[in-house]
Structures are given as structure tokens and as C-alpha cells.
Design a protein around this motif. Structure first.
Motif, mmCIF file in Angstrom:
data_model
loop_
_atom_site.group_PDB
_atom_site.id
_atom_site.type_symbol
_atom_site.label_atom_id
_atom_site.label_comp_id
_atom_site.label_asym_id
_atom_site.label_seq_id
_atom_site.Cartn_x
_atom_site.Cartn_y
_atom_site.Cartn_z
ATOM 1 N N TYR A 1 -3.666 -11.840 -0.965
ATOM 2 C CA TYR A 1 -3.571 -12.749 -2.119
ATOM 3 C C TYR A 1 -3.673 -12.015 -3.449
ATOM 4 O O TYR A 1 -4.063 -12.583 -4.456
ATOM 5 N N LYS A 2 -3.375 -10.725 -3.428
ATOM 6 C CA LYS A 2 -3.213 -9.987 -4.689
ATOM 7 C C LYS A 2 -2.263 -8.838 -4.377
ATOM 8 O O LYS A 2 -2.274 -8.302 -3.261
ATOM 9 N N MET A 3 -1.425 -8.497 -5.334
ATOM 10 C CA MET A 3 -0.388 -7.517 -5.067
ATOM 11 C C MET A 3 -0.939 -6.096 -5.179
ATOM 12 O O MET A 3 -1.464 -5.737 -6.223
ATOM 13 N N TYR A 4 -0.866 -5.341 -4.098
ATOM 14 C CA TYR A 4 -1.238 -3.924 -4.159
ATOM 15 C C TYR A 4 0.010 -3.118 -4.505
ATOM 16 O O TYR A 4 1.127 -3.514 -4.165
ATOM 17 N N ASP A 5 -0.246 -1.984 -5.138
ATOM 18 C CA ASP A 5 0.868 -1.143 -5.556
ATOM 19 C C ASP A 5 1.316 -0.297 -4.349
ATOM 20 O O ASP A 5 0.955 0.866 -4.216
#
Ligand SMILES: Nc1ncnc2c1ncn2[C@@H]1O[C@H](COP(=O)(O)OP(=O)(O)OP(=O)(O)O)[C@@H](O)[C@H]1O
Length: 246
Positions: free
Chosen positions: A115-119
Motif C-alpha cells: 500500500y505504498k510505492m517502493y522504488d
């Protein structure tokens, strides 16, 4: 019903790792602190919601020895010697907390939605995974994309993405498509862009906000991507509506 243990409490030593159920209805991962011989009580520590808690056990029923999964868990769960539901979930949890959201089970990739964008989906990653055999690099969606793309030289390929609502199927599909677009050898970007941009367009017709997912697909999706000599040719999209009423 708890299963009888294959060992007695007194056989467990300080530092040994175990699964135990202190009456909560599921196994907890614990570490033996000590066995108090006169009282025949085993003291176990388990970390619950980040806080260490101490439990006193008087019976070995339901106890199992637990494999040490290390700091980052095991990246292919086929290697788990301690194979049960609790150890699978524990491994995924350890990895998730280290921002390792992908784990293999053989050639199956398990993804835990952060639920959060990792690089981790940039061109550098595409290049890293391009042409690599599945399992040679850490688990990643692009490894699945790479295996499918490489396999095209032999026969048609299928990627099946399944999971409960909100688990990340749509995002994963888009990421696999993004990978295929990046390794696609087309001299023109037009078809690639059209294929990638089909998703948000279709979502605007068929998605809705639900309690589980702000962008929930209200249909099943079957995508067929056609390649000729490793170049995107076109895409067919089929929708199937079934019991998606929540
Ligand atoms: N790999 C990812 N990285 C970061 N966030 C993600 C990832 N996958 C999913 N998400 C987040 O989770 C949300 C839900 O994911 P998604 O819509 O893909 O679920 P779904 O399984 O397709 O759900 P449904 O079955 O309801 O359509 C996304 O809107 C996004 O915010």
C-alpha cells in the motif's frame, strides 16, 4: 484440538525456537527462555505487536520446533523445512517488515501489498531482470515478466494473477505489462503506449470504490497480448462479470 508434541518440555533448551498456542487459537512464534525443572514449567518469550511477552507453559501439546528464518526470511518458501501455515505467514511477515514484498514458492510469486510505492520498478530493475532465469535474482514481478517473455521463443505463455480484493492484482498486471513494454523491441512506441494506457481507460468504466479497495475492479479481466518477433502487435481484453457485488 492441539496435537500431542513429539517431545517433552524438559527437552527444550534456552534459545530454542518453537511454535506454541497459549490459548489464542493460532500458533505464535516463541523462543525458549528456560525450563524450570521443579515446577515443570517452560518459560517462553514471544514478540506480540512489537512487544516481548512472557508465557509459562505446563504442557508440550501443540508445541512444534520452529526453523530460524534469519533477519530477512527465506526468499523461496520451497526451502522451508518447517512447512505449515504459521511458518509461511511468519516468513511473509518477516520479509514484509524488511520491505521485501515478493517471495517465491518455486515458480509462483507471492506478493504482499505494501500500500505504498517502493522504488523498485524502474528501468534499472527491468535491465537487471531482463533475460534472467527465474530464481537467480531476488523475487520480483519483473522476474515473472522476464520468464514469460523469454518463454515466448518456445510457446505461448500465461501469467495467472489471483488474490482477494485489494491484494494488488490490477497493479501487478500493470507492472508486468510495464515490464513487457520496456523490453519490447518495437521501434515505435505507439502500440506500447496504447496498450499501457488501455488500463486506466478501462478502469474508468469498470472500477468502483469498495470498503476493501478504492479502485476495485468490478469485473474479471483476461488480457491477451500478441507479439511478433518479440514486438507488441496488439492486445485483446475480455471482461467477465460474476459475483462482484459487495
Ligand atoms: N505493488 C504495489 N505497490 C504499491 N501499492 C500497491 C501495489 N499493489 C497494489 N497496491 C495498492 O493497493 C491498491 C489495491 O490494489 P489493486 O487495485 O491492484 O487490487 P486488486 O487485487 O486488483 O483488487 P480488486 O480485486 O478489488 O480489483 C492499489 O490501488 C494500490 O494503492
Amino acid at each position: 484440538m492441539t496435537t500431542p508434541a513429539a517431545f517433552a518440555l524438559s527437552e527444550l533448551n534456552k534459545g530454542e525456537l518453537i511454535w506454541f498456542d497459549p490459548g489464542v487459537g493460532h500458533a505464535l512464534p516463541g523462543e525458549v527462555l528456560e525450563y524450570h525443572k521443579p515446577a515443570q514449567v517452560l518459560t517462553v518469550q514471544a514478540v506480540i505487536a512489537g512487544k516481548p511477552q512472557i508465557f509459562s507453559l505446563t504442557s508440550a501439546n501443540g508445541l512444534k520446533r520452529r526453523q530460524d528464518l534469519g533477519q530477512n526470511g527465506i526468499d523461496d518458501m520451497i526451502q522451508l523445512t518447517d512447512l505449515n501455515e504459521a511458518s509461511l505467514l511468519w516468513n511473509l511477515k518477516i520479509r514484509y517488515e524488511k520491505e521485501l514484498i515478493y517471495t517465491y514458492t518455486g515458480s509462483i510469486l507471492v506478493a504482499v501489498n505494501p500500500y505504498k510505492m517502493y522504488d523498485m520498478y524502474g528501468l534499472d530493475m527491468v535491465k537487471k531482470y531482463e533475460g534472467q532465469i527465474l530464481g537467480t535474482l531476488p523475487p520480483h514481478l519483473f522476474a515473472i515478466g522476464s520468464a514469460a517473455y523469454s518463454g515466448l521463443s518456445k510457446c505461448n505463455q500465461a501469467v495467472v494473477i489471483s488474490g482477494e480484493s485489494g491484494s494488488g492484482k490490477t497493479e501487478s498486471t500493470k507492472l508486468v505489462m510495464q515490464y513487457l513494454a520496456a523490453v519490447n523491441k518495437s521501434p515505435s512506441n505507439l502500440i506500447t503506449e496504447q496498450i499501457l494506457e488501455a488500463s486506466p481507460l478501462l478502469e474508468s468504466f469498470g472500477n468502483a470504490k469498495t470498503v476493501r479497495n478504492d479502485n476495485s475492479s468490478r469485473f474479471g479481466k483476461y488480457l491477451e497480448v500478441y507479439f511478433k518477433e518479440y514486438v507488441f502487435r496488439c492486445i485483446s481484453i475480455f471482461f467477465f462479470f460474476f459475483s462482484f457485488i459487495h
